[in-house]
Write an enzyme that holds these catalytic residues in place. Structure first.
Site, PDB file in Angstrom:
ATOM      1  N   SER A 108      44.160  24.817  57.175  1.00  0.00           N
ATOM      2  CA  SER A 108      43.227  23.813  56.853  1.00  0.00           C
ATOM      3  C   SER A 108      41.709  24.287  57.405  1.00  0.00           C
ATOM      4  O   SER A 108      41.510  25.131  58.522  1.00  0.00           O
ATOM      5  CB  SER A 108      43.512  22.519  57.676  1.00  0.00           C
ATOM      6  OG  SER A 108      42.247  21.479  57.448  1.00  0.00           O
ATOM      7  N   SER A 109      40.787  23.839  56.738  1.00  0.00           N
ATOM      8  CA  SER A 109      39.150  24.217  57.130  1.00  0.00           C
ATOM      9  C   SER A 109      38.906  23.563  58.471  1.00  0.00           C
ATOM     10  O   SER A 109      37.800  23.735  59.164  1.00  0.00           O
ATOM     11  CB  SER A 109      38.434  23.879  56.060  1.00  0.00           C
ATOM     12  OG  SER A 109      38.429  22.657  55.833  1.00  0.00           O
ATOM     13  N   CYS A 110      39.649  22.466  58.948  1.00  0.00           N
ATOM     14  CA  CYS A 110      39.390  21.833  60.096  1.00  0.00           C
ATOM     15  C   CYS A 110      39.514  22.580  61.358  1.00  0.00           C
ATOM     16  O   CYS A 110      39.208  22.113  62.450  1.00  0.00           O
ATOM     17  CB  CYS A 110      40.049  20.753  60.322  1.00  0.00           C
ATOM     18  SG  CYS A 110      41.700  20.534  60.628  1.00  0.00           S
ATOM     19  N   TYR A 137      45.971  18.810  65.542  1.00  0.00           N
ATOM     20  CA  TYR A 137      46.135  19.117  64.785  1.00  0.00           C
ATOM     21  C   TYR A 137      45.538  20.667  64.188  1.00  0.00           C
ATOM     22  O   TYR A 137      46.265  21.402  63.751  1.00  0.00           O
ATOM     23  CB  TYR A 137      45.560  18.138  63.473  1.00  0.00           C
ATOM     24  CG  TYR A 137      45.825  18.594  61.949  1.00  0.00           C
ATOM     25  CD1 TYR A 137      47.148  18.776  61.405  1.00  0.00           C
ATOM     26  CD2 TYR A 137      44.775  19.265  61.233  1.00  0.00           C
ATOM     27  CE1 TYR A 137      47.440  19.124  59.981  1.00  0.00           C
ATOM     28  CE2 TYR A 137      45.075  19.787  59.874  1.00  0.00           C
ATOM     29  CZ  TYR A 137      46.286  19.582  59.374  1.00  0.00           C
ATOM     30  OH  TYR A 137      46.593  19.986  58.029  1.00  0.00           O
ATOM     31  N   LYS A 141      47.674  24.229  63.331  1.00  0.00           N
ATOM     32  CA  LYS A 141      47.414  25.078  62.159  1.00  0.00           C
ATOM     33  C   LYS A 141      46.626  26.349  62.748  1.00  0.00           C
ATOM     34  O   LYS A 141      47.184  27.445  62.149  1.00  0.00           O
ATOM     35  CB  LYS A 141      46.367  24.362  61.428  1.00  0.00           C
ATOM     36  CG  LYS A 141      47.012  23.091  60.782  1.00  0.00           C
ATOM     37  CD  LYS A 141      48.024  23.623  59.799  1.00  0.00           C
ATOM     38  CE  LYS A 141      48.560  22.570  59.036  1.00  0.00           C
ATOM     39  NZ  LYS A 141      49.569  22.737  58.066  1.00  0.00           N
ATOM     40  N   HIS A 180      42.113  10.433  54.208  1.00  0.00           N
ATOM     41  CA  HIS A 180      40.942  10.790  54.243  1.00  0.00           C
ATOM     42  C   HIS A 180      39.731  10.104  53.398  1.00  0.00           C
ATOM     43  O   HIS A 180      40.022   9.107  52.904  1.00  0.00           O
ATOM     44  CB  HIS A 180      41.044  12.334  53.808  1.00  0.00           C
ATOM     45  CG  HIS A 180      41.862  13.232  54.495  1.00  0.00           C
ATOM     46  ND1 HIS A 180      43.278  13.217  54.300  1.00  0.00           N
ATOM     47  CD2 HIS A 180      41.722  13.883  55.687  1.00  0.00           C
ATOM     48  CE1 HIS A 180      43.933  14.327  55.305  1.00  0.00           C
ATOM     49  NE2 HIS A 180      42.678  14.504  56.004  1.00  0.00           N
TER      50      HIS A 180
END
Length: 309
Positions: A108-110, A137, A141, A180
């Protein structure tokens, strides 16, 4: 991947997994293996080991994850860390144990630093502090990305990982507490229109900028990379363009046909100020998104709220 190759999609009922499943079926892949979470709990190592021993998949899309928006991430911090670590560790390790030819892990880009330079290059991973609200989270990842990288380095596996931007599309989560921003706004504006409300409350200041990708575009990117890419760099997948949350809200307001006003709740967190991915690598690998944001939101709104009702 040959059309008769045995392909396992972990998390096939989620937004990402279901998009990959639809695409493979549409393209004529005839040997796709799936399991419900009630039949196979990916957090349980014995169950995952038994599944891989029985099914022996050749290719694996690791799309299973515990996901949510700012509130969910910040509330269920231990659950997000534990569940995601256990699921990905078990699937990646048993893919190694049972000789899977290739695995694609959905990160994920987070996972990038909160204040990373924009647009965000793949090389910016682990160069600064994470956004506090979704740190557990993100750490899970990051561990998955590094697990793939190091199984490759130590054991010669072909495990790749991708970092999608913010996603939307069929099978999204519209729960106002755990969703989201895009699906939450779609639901809010639709219900405000139905109930003839005078205003819609939107979280934060409206100034943060976000990039959005239709999940069907993500699916084509994942299959493309599974067929063409081998490497230890986790590949960004996005559109390369972003807009402010206020601009997004106004776009959704137009699509839904809502005539009231916006009310900003500045007591709610904004999250990362900006999160735009550098997509030059995946462009160089021969993939670009095809679905524009307005067309994509229109499609999702009609499928989810108009046709469904």
């Amino acid at each position: 991947m040959n059309k008769d190759a045995k392909i396992y999609i972990a998390g096939y009922k989620g937004m990402v997994g279901s998009a990959i499943y639809r695409l493979l079926k549409d393209r004529g892949y005839s040997n796709v293996v799936v399991r419900n979470s009630t039949d196979l709990d990916l957090r349980e190592q014995d169950q995952v080991r038994a599944f891989f021993a029985a099914e022996k998949p050749e290719f694996v899309f690791m799309a299973a994850a515990k996901v949510g928006g700012i509130v969910a991430n910040n509330t269920y911090r231990a659950d997000f860390l534990y569940d995601n670590l256990m699921m990905q560790n078990n699937v990646i390790h048993e893919s190694y144990n049972h000789g899977v030819k290739k695995l694609l892990f959905l990160a994920s880009s987070c996972i990038y630093p909160k204040l990373a330079p924009q647009p965000i290059k793949e090389s910016y991973l682990l160069t600064g502090p994470l956004e506090e609200t979704n740190e557990p989270y993100a750490i899970a990842k990051i561990a998955g990305v590094k697990l793939c990288e190091n199984y490759n380095r130590q054991y010669g596996c072909n495990f790749i990982s991708v970092m999608p931007t913010n996603l939307y599309g069929p099978n999204d989560n519209y729960d106002l507490k755990n969703s989201h921003v895009l699906p939450a706004l779609l639901r809010k504006f639709h219900e405000a229109k139905e109930n003839e409300s005078l205003y819609v409350e939107v979280w934060g200041s409206g100034t943060p900028k976000r990039e959005f990708l239709h999940v069907d575009d993500l699916a084509t990117a994942c299959v493309h990379l599974m067929d063409t890419y081998n490497g230890n760099v986790s590949v960004n997948i996005g559109t390369g363009t972003d807009l402010s949350i206020e601009e997004l809200a106004l776009l959704i307001k137009k699509i839904v046909g809502y005539s009231g006003t916006l009310k900003w709740d500045r007591t709610k967190p904004d999250g990362t100020p900006r999160k735009l991915l550098d997509v030059s690598l995946i462009h160089s690998l021969g993939w670009k998104h095809k679905i524009s944001l307005e067309d994509g939101i229109n499609r999702v709104y009609n499928e989810t709220f108009v046709t469904a009702h």
